[in-house]
Structures are given as structure tokens and as C-alpha cells.
Design a protein around this motif. Structure first.
Motif, PDB file in Angstrom:
ATOM      1  N   GLN A   1      53.091  54.712  25.382  1.00 52.13           N
ATOM      2  CA  GLN A   1      53.251  53.298  25.708  1.00 52.13           C
ATOM      3  C   GLN A   1      53.080  52.514  24.407  1.00 52.13           C
ATOM      4  OE1 GLN A   1      50.660  51.734  28.756  1.00 52.13           O
ATOM      5  NE2 GLN A   1      51.620  49.743  28.760  1.00 52.13           N
ATOM      6  N   TYR A   2      54.102  51.735  24.062  1.00 54.08           N
ATOM      7  CA  TYR A   2      54.067  50.908  22.861  1.00 54.08           C
ATOM      8  C   TYR A   2      54.078  49.440  23.261  1.00 54.08           C
ATOM      9  CZ  TYR A   2      55.065  54.984  19.928  1.00 54.08           C
ATOM     10  OH  TYR A   2      54.988  56.194  19.276  1.00 54.08           O
ATOM     11  N   ALA A   3      53.537  48.607  22.377  1.00 53.21           N
ATOM     12  CA  ALA A   3      53.540  47.163  22.609  1.00 53.21           C
ATOM     13  C   ALA A   3      54.166  46.466  21.409  1.00 53.21           C
ATOM     14  CB  ALA A   3      52.123  46.653  22.830  1.00 53.21           C
ATOM     15  N   LEU A   4      55.070  45.529  21.692  1.00 57.32           N
ATOM     16  CA  LEU A   4      55.613  44.634  20.660  1.00 57.32           C
ATOM     17  C   LEU A   4      54.869  43.313  20.801  1.00 57.32           C
ATOM     18  CD1 LEU A   4      59.375  45.513  21.115  1.00 57.32           C
ATOM     19  CD2 LEU A   4      58.066  45.902  19.045  1.00 57.32           C
ATOM     20  N   ILE A   5      53.957  43.040  19.862  1.00 59.39           N
ATOM     21  CA  ILE A   5      53.040  41.904  19.977  1.00 59.39           C
ATOM     22  C   ILE A   5      53.538  40.737  19.144  1.00 59.39           C
ATOM     23  CG2 ILE A   5      50.655  41.135  19.653  1.00 59.39           C
ATOM     24  CD1 ILE A   5      49.773  44.013  19.815  1.00 59.39           C
ATOM     25  N   SER A   6      53.542  39.554  19.743  1.00 65.78           N
ATOM     26  CA  SER A   6      53.855  38.328  19.008  1.00 65.78           C
ATOM     27  C   SER A   6      53.399  37.129  19.823  1.00 65.78           C
ATOM     28  CB  SER A   6      55.344  38.223  18.716  1.00 65.78           C
ATOM     29  OG  SER A   6      55.623  37.023  18.026  1.00 65.78           O
ATOM     30  N   GLU A   7      52.704  36.208  19.166  1.00 64.77           N
ATOM     31  CA  GLU A   7      52.271  34.982  19.834  1.00 64.77           C
ATOM     32  C   GLU A   7      53.300  33.862  19.682  1.00 64.77           C
ATOM     33  OE1 GLU A   7      49.566  34.157  21.738  1.00 64.77           O
ATOM     34  OE2 GLU A   7      49.089  36.283  21.815  1.00 64.77           O
ATOM     35  N   ASN A   8      54.225  34.002  18.728  1.00 64.36           N
ATOM     36  CA  ASN A   8      55.153  32.890  18.487  1.00 64.36           C
ATOM     37  C   ASN A   8      56.630  33.259  18.613  1.00 64.36           C
ATOM     38  OD1 ASN A   8      55.487  34.420  16.194  1.00 64.36           O
ATOM     39  ND2 ASN A   8      54.410  32.994  14.838  1.00 64.36           N
ATOM     40  N   ALA A   9      56.944  34.539  18.848  1.00 63.11           N
ATOM     41  CA  ALA A   9      58.346  34.921  19.046  1.00 63.11           C
ATOM     42  C   ALA A   9      58.830  34.441  20.413  1.00 63.11           C
ATOM     43  CB  ALA A   9      58.505  36.428  18.933  1.00 63.11           C
TER      44      ALA A   9
END
Length: 796
Positions: free
Chosen positions: A140-148
Motif C-alpha cells: 500500500q503506497y500513499a501519494l501525500i500532498s496538502e496543496n496539490a
């Protein structure tokens, strides 16, 4: 017994067999499929029906009742358990375990498809899922971004998915947590009325312009040319310039009566990692693949993709099942090394040569056991590894007994060949009898019925095959090796270590044995008391068919009352996340609001969409099992009394899929009587010491809005019930009437959703003031003139 004599005298044949078996064992070790859990295929299926906008009562009458009737007519059905909620029905269909799962799956698909025409035409989707271990995510992978933006997150999630799908050993790659894009057509009802139009005309115009009919082909001279027709909408301008009406020389375009913009579908699934906004990408491997080999194929792809990400998006590995399998195999290798060392130390009294003979028998027995497991169709998993670790402590017994007896014959003056044959033949039947007894001890586990037996079978079989192999090795290879490696002793009493050990045994165990034999009554009484005392320890230790999982992870389920919206559920989840951030032993936590966490454990199925449900997947890497349990207990105390929500901290458990350790089902025709009985049963269970999380699904009765139509008034105005229902749907959720596809590369298809304008991200009660229903005269009548909007209790 002639077997040892044959092995020693035909040493060339024995040597060839020895090398062949070793090669087969190494081949099996490197080529056998590896996974964390056994491959089991229960004849159990999940039927998911998605019918948006339907309350549980209508769902039961229109969908569930006819489907259950059809399914119960099938052969070998054990039971059907259905959970009905707003817009969703989940049916657990379980056949008798002896049924063939593939045949039953095809039968179920066939019968549901045959019934499809008798079900409502506007059902969104019917899914029939198998429950098989290969659906478990290995990564399980996560693509993390607060502003995308969501569009950017989806772009890279989709690109990552497509890159991973090229790996042939992967079964399925999915991403989640990103709402789909959607074209919003917000109708201005006042402008529509001013143009003497109705919303039905606007909808019909969009539908007619979006028809995609193949144009066929024509012949020109020697060429055949395909004809391309209009097809889907390609740009927003095309949608905005759709002609709604053209009369008396006046053309009304869609943009004259509606606002058109690109947006997103209503958010129904929110995902975060350690409290940060993200999307999840989950990978599962195909059946029969080696998870370690899959790891070697996935990691280079991930590393290459990570370099292509923009600075505002970070790729993080959330879960890695291959790492867990690696750890288990390394533990087995460690235990194997310890076994070799202990054999060396314990056999020093017989000499280093005797130790070498026994040490050779260990890997050889394991090699034969692995080969037999491979031939029987089993893979290397956590249970077969446990079985081989158990067998490590047993398989040396036969070889030690045989070698010790051969050493005794050598001390008596026999040469190596005679000693090997006579000593092995003398105790051959004893070795066979001991092995058969050990096999019988594990046979009940092999014949354990249904799912529990299917799940655990690889453990006893790995013990049985390895122990059986050790018997063969001790009666063939060990005598052969002894006839070559061992040497005669100068003293009949053996070396100084053996002499010292004998003296110690005679002084301690010998004297104790002498006293026990002289007082047989007292010996039996003491043995009986010890046995009775051990039985008294059973209540203190506790018992269960399967133990708790030792994996350093657990789940937190959050459930708010039925009817709670996702915004409130997310608020409760944020509170739980704040508690988790303060726990120093937690390494990571993955949050899913509105849906269950993707399946990361073989007997925990992902929960379907529900706005009042959230799940947090917590990992505590590096902790021992008892330390993990302490963390769970601390969190239970902190979260047990949150107002307006039930928060459960649940550890993973071994064994087949079960709903709960203890589940009561109450049957009856009257829902109110069922509700009263359920409350009484739940109250009784709450008082039982040791029970936690007593779940009564009827505890809170949800409230819905009911549109009560004045049929006489509506009939007088020429307004049909279908028009009223359609108008309400238009205002609440909108109607998907066309498809939009950007004319760029591999663009996705997006729905064109027609609705009325909203005051917020989701529709509120004020929408009923904006709705107009078309009448037979063409006039638009306010909805509230022909219907009342009232609250009512809804069944659950």
C-alpha cells in the motif's frame, strides 16, 4: 529390518538418491510460491448492490427479496446474510464448504444475471466478489500532498497505477481517495421559466446531443472508409453551446439557462496518512506467485516513478507484506542455525563425527519435506513455516537415536559397516513406531473440517512430511554416512565427555528413577496431582482455536449513528488521529473516512461505502506482541466514551473469516419486535464479564425526509409521480445525463451532471424551495404546491 542394510551395501544408489533429493529440496525452496497466508478458496461470495437514493425499506422490497428468493433456490446453499442500508445492499452468500467454489461462482453470476431484467432498471451496479487471499494487498503506497489539486493527485495516482499494471505478477492495482471529476450543469430555474422552458427539455437536449451511434462505412473506389459521428462531448464549450430550444427564430443555448463548470463528484471517501491528505495505491499479486520475486519487480518501478514526482507530492510506502514474509523466513533460518548448533553441542559426547552425521540429516529431512509439500500443492506461508520450525525440534530425534546406537556398536568392537547395519536394523521398528505415533498426533489437525481445517492444514502437513522424511533419512542416509564418516573408539566407555555425562546421569536421574520404581503408588499419585494441577491452569491461560496475530498492526473502527454525514464522521476521525499522534510507539496510521481500509489482512474484508463509518489502519513496527496489546488497551481506555460515536480498537486474529468471536442472530417478521429483542440481548451481553464492543445495528433508528405527494392536486395539474420523483432527484443528487471526454491522450470519461444550484458543497434543505415540476400545460409548478416535505423514521 533390511532397509539400512540395502542403503549401506548399495552406497552408490544411496549417494545418487541423496544428491537428487537435496537438489529437489533446493529447487522447491527457490521455486515454491511464497505468500504470507495459505491459499484457501471458500465457496463464499459477496453480492454488492448499489442503488443510490434508495432507502432500506425500498431496497429490501425491490432488490433484496427477489434476489434472496432466487439464491435460496440454489443447491448447497448454507446461508445468506444481508445488510441493507441507504442505497446499498451487501449479501454474504455461503455455500456448503464441500462445494466447488469456481462452479458455484459461475452459478451465482448466471442466476443474478438472469434476474437482472426483473430488478429496477436504474440500479447503478451489481458486483459479485470472490473471497480469496490473493485479493489481499501486498503493498500500500500513499501519494501525500496538502496543496496539490485533486486533478493533480489523480493524474499521478493513475500514472503510478498504469506503470505498476505492466508487472505481470500483479493481479490488481487500484487507487482510492480521489473523487472523480464531473461536469456540473447548475440549472437557473428562474431563467428556464422566463424562456417558457422546463428542466425536462434541458435534460432531453443534453441527452440527444450525446448519442454515440457508429456511422458504419462506405466504399470509395478501391478504399473502404469508416464514418465517424459526433460522439461524446469533447470540450466545455460544446456543452455550453448545446441548443435547448429553437422556435420563432429564437435560439436558447444551455449557457443561457445554466452555469457550466468542471468540478468533482460529491466526496464519499477521504484518505489521509499520519493526518496528511493523500491518495492510496494498493497492489495485490496473482495466485501462485512468489512474493519475494514480486518485491524485486515492484521496487525498481516505484523508485523510478518517485523521481518523476513534483516537489509538492511525496510517495510513501504504507504497508509491505513482503517484508513480513522476509522476517518470517529469516526467523526460520535463525531457528535452523540454532538447531544445528544445539545438535553439535548435545552430540559432542559421541564425538564431532557423529554430530556431523546428524547435522547433515537436518537439511536433508527439510529438503524432502519441502519437496513433498510442493508435490501436494502447498506454498511457503506463515503456517507451513511454523510447521517446519516445530518439526526442527523433532526431526533430529530419529537420527540421534540411530547414531547413538551405531556408536555403541562401534564401542563394542564392530567395524563401521557392520555397526551401521546391525545398530540401525536393531532399532528400525522402534524408529518407525515413534514416527507413526508423531504423525497420528498431528493427523486430527489435517482432517479439521471446513474453513478452519483448510486454513490450518499446511501446518500439520509440513510437520508430518518433515518427520516422515526424517525417518527415511535416519534409516537410509544416516547408516550410509555413519559407515563412511564414523570411526572406532579406543575406549569402550567413549570419550571423556560421554564418561562424565554417564556419571552425572547415574547420580541424578538414576537415583530418582530407582526411588520412583520402589514406590510406584506414590509415583502415580504425584504424577496425577501434577496432571490435575496443569488442568487447573487452563482457565488462567484461556483458550481459542486460533491465536491473536503477531503482526505489529491493528485497526480502529469509527462508527457514528446511522444517517450521520461524512463531515461529522471526519470530525470524529480527526479527534482519534490527534490521540494517535500523541502515542510515541505508533509508527504510522492510514485513515479512511467513508469506507474501510483496503484489504491488508487475509480475513478482514474492506467495508463498503458508508458516510457514518471510518477506519484507521495503525502500525507499530518493532514492538513485540505483548507491547502491541498494551498500546491497544491504552487506546481503548482513551477512546471508549466518545459521545455520539462508537470507536473500536481491534487486533487482527488468525483463522478463517468470521463476523465476530460471538454473534447472535434474531429471526422474526415484525421489525419492532426484533428491535426490542435485540436491545434485551445486547443488554444481557453487556453485563457479561470480558465482553467488549457489543454491536446492536438496530440501536439507532435513522430519520429520513419523506416527500408526501398530494395526488389529487398533482393529478388536476397534470403532474405525474414520475416527474415529481425525477425533480427531487435532480435537486438532491443531480442526474447524470451525458458523458464528457477531454480530447487529450488517454483521458477518462466524466459524467455530465445536471442539478440545481447549491449553497454549499452538498445540497441542503433549502433546495426544496427552488424545485419546480413541469405540468401537462407546460407550466412549471413549485414542488411545495403539490407535495409536503416531512420527517419520518426509517427502518434499518
Amino acid at each position: 529390518m533390511k532397509l539400512p542394510e540395502f542403503a549401506v551395501k548399495n552406497y552408490q544408489f544411496t549417494l545418487v538418491v541423496f544428491m537428487g533429493v537435496l537438489a529437489l529440496g533446493l529447487y522447491s525452496l527457490f521455486t515454491m510460491p511464497r505468500s504470507e497466508d495459505p491459499d484457501i478458496h471458500p465457496p463464499q461470495f459477496t453480492v454488492v448492490v448499489i442503488y443510490p437514493g434508495t432507502n432500506p425499506k425500498d431496497m429490501e422490497q425491490l432488490v433484496v427479496d427477489p434476489m434472496e428468493k432466487k439464491i435460496n433456490e440454489l443447491d448447497d446453499i448454507k446461508h445468506v446474510i444481508t445488510d441493507v442500508s441507504d442505497g446499498l445492499a451487501v449479501m454474504q452468500v455461503q455455500y456448503k464448504y464441500s462445494s466447488d467454489p469456481d462452479d458455484k461462482y459461475q452459478e451465482l453470476v448466471r442466476e443474478i444475471n438472469a434476474l437482472r431484467n426483473n430488478l429496477p432498471a436504474d440500479i447503478n451496479d451489481i458486483r459479485i466478489n470472490k473471497q480469496i487471499p490473493s485479493d489481499v494487498s501486498i503493498y500500500q503506497y500513499a501519494l501525500i500532498s496538502e496543496n496539490a489539486s485533486y486533478a493533480q493527485l489523480k493524474k499521478f495516482s493513475k500514472a503510478f497505477k498504469e506503470r505498476l499494471e505492466k508487472i505481470k505478477t500483479l493481479k490488481k492495482v487500484e487507487y482510492s481517495g480521489v473523487p472523480e471529476r464531473q461536469v456540473h450543469v447548475n440549472l437557473n430555474l428562474q431563467k428556464i421559466a422566463q424562456q417558457n422552458l422546463t428542466q425536462n427539455q434541458v435534460i432531453a437536449a443534453l441527452q440527444s446531443e450525446n448519442v454515440n451511434i457508429p456511422g458504419g462505412s462506405i466504399t470509395m473506389a478501391t478504399k473502404k472508409l469508416n464514418i465517424k459521428t459526433s460522439g461524446n462531448y469533447r470540450t466545455l464549450d460544446e456543452i455550453a453551446n448545446t441548443v435547448v430550444s429553437a422556435s420563432a427564430g429564437k435560439i436558447v443555448l444551455l449557457k443561457d439557462v445554466a452555469d457550466i463548470k468542471m468540478g468533482y463528484e460529491d466526496e464519499t471517501h477521504i484518505t489521509r496518512l499520519n493526518g496528511f491528505r493523500c491518495s492510496f495505491v494498493n497492489l495485490s499479486q496473482k495466485e501462485g506467485e512468489n512474493i519475494i520475486a514480486v518485491q524485486g519487480q515492484v521496487e525498481p518501478v516505484v523508485a523510478a516513478f518517485e523521481k518523476e514526482l513534483p516537489a509538492n507530492i511525496e510517495l510513501v510506502k504504507v504497508f509491505d507484506q513482503a517484508k513480513s514474509v522476509d522476517i518470517r523466513l529469516s526467523h526460520f533460518a535463525r531457528d535452523f542455525g540454532i538447531a544445528i548448533l544445539l545438535v553439535l553441542l548435545t552430540l559432542l559426547p559421541l564425538g564431532t563425527r557423529a554430530s556431523v552425521v546428524v547435522m547433515i540429516s537436518i537439511p536433508l529431512s527439510l529438503a524432502i519435506g519441502l519437496t513433498m509439500m510442493n508435490l501436494l500443492g502447498y506454498n511457503i506461508n506463515q503456517l507451513s513455516i511454523v510447521g517446519m520450525i516445530v518439526a526442527l525440534g523433532i526431526l533430529v530425534d530419529d537420527s540421534i537415536v540411530v547414531v547413538e546406537n551405531i556408536e555403541r556398536y562401534l564401542r563394542m568392537g564392530y567395524n563401521r559397516v557392520e555397526a551401521s547395519i546391525k545398530a540401525s536394523s536393531q532399532i528400525g521398528m522402534a524408529v518407525v513406531g515413534c514416527t507413526i505415533l508423531l504423525i497420528f498426533a498431528f493427523l486430527p489437525l489435517v482432517f479439521l473440517p471446513e474453513g478452519a481445517g483448510d486454513f490450518i492444514r499446511s501446518l500439520p502437513l509440513s510437520v508430518i512430511t518433515t518427520v516422515f522424511a526424517s525417518m527415511l533419512v535416519s534409516l537410509t542416509i544416516v547408516p550410509f554416512l555413519s559407515s563412511v564418516i564414523l570411526k572406532r573408539h579406543a575406549s569402550e566407555e567413549g570419550n571423556f565427555l560421554l564418561r562424565g555425562m554417564k556419571r552425572g546421569i547415574h547420580k541424578t536421574y538414576g537415583s530418582l528413577l530407582d526411588k520412583a520404581l520402589k514406590r510406584p503408588v506414590w509415583t502415580l499419585v504425584i504424577a496425577g496431582l501434577i496432571f490435575a494441577g496443569s488442568l487447573g491452569l487452563v482457565p488462567l491461560i484461556g483458550n481459542s482455536l486460533f491465536p491473536k496475530s503477531e503482526k505489529p498492526m491493528f485497526l480502529i473502527d469509527i462508527e457514528t449513528p446511522q444517517g450521520t454525514n461524512i463531515k461529522k464522521t471526519n470530525q470524529v476521525t480527526r479527534y482519534v488521529e490527534d490521540i494517535l499522534k500523541k502515542e510515541p510507539l505508533i509508527t504510522s496510521f492510514a485513515t479512511n473516512v467513508g469506507k474501510g481500509n483496503p484489504r491488508v489482512y487475509y480475513n478482514v474484508i474492506q467495508r463498503n461505502e458508508s458516510e457514518n463509518f471510518a477506519e484507521i489502519f495503525v502500525q507499530v513496527e518493532g514492538l513485540e506482541t505483548h507491547e502491541k496489546v498494551e498500546v491497544i488497551e491504552r487506546l481503548r481506555k482513551k477512546l471508549e466514551r466518545y459521545p455520539g460515536a462508537e470507536i473500536k480498537v481491534k487486533d487482527f486474529e488468525q483463522g478463517p473469516l468470521v463476523e465476530a468471536p460471538l454473534a447472535y442472530r434474531i429471526y422474526g417478521e415484525d421489525l419492532e419486535d426484533l428491535r426490542k429483542t435485540a436491545f434485551k440481548v445486547a443488554a444481557l451481553l453487556d453485563k457479561v464479564e470480558g465482553t467488549i464492543y457489543v454491536n446492536n445495528p438496530l440501536q439507532v433508528q435513522p430519520t429520513d425526509l419523506k416527500v408526501n405527494v398530494n395526488k389529487q392536486k398533482a393529478g388536476t395539474l397534470g403532474i405525474s409521480s414520475a416527474d415529481i420523483d425525477r425533480t427531487v432527484r435532480l435537486g438532491a443528487a443531480g442526474l447524470n445525463v451525458a458523458t464528457f471526454r477531454e480530447d487529450v491522450g488517454k483521458a477518462d470519461n466524466y459524467n455530465v451532471n445536471v442539478s440545481v444550484s447549491r449553497n454549499a458543497a452538498t445540497q441542503d434543505y433549502s433546495v426544496f424551495d427552488k424545485l419546480y415540476v413541469p405540468s401537462a400545460s407546460g407550466a412549471s409548478i413549485p414542488l411545495k404546491n403539490v407535495a409536503k416535505i416531512e420527517f419520518e423514521s426509517s427502518p434499518n
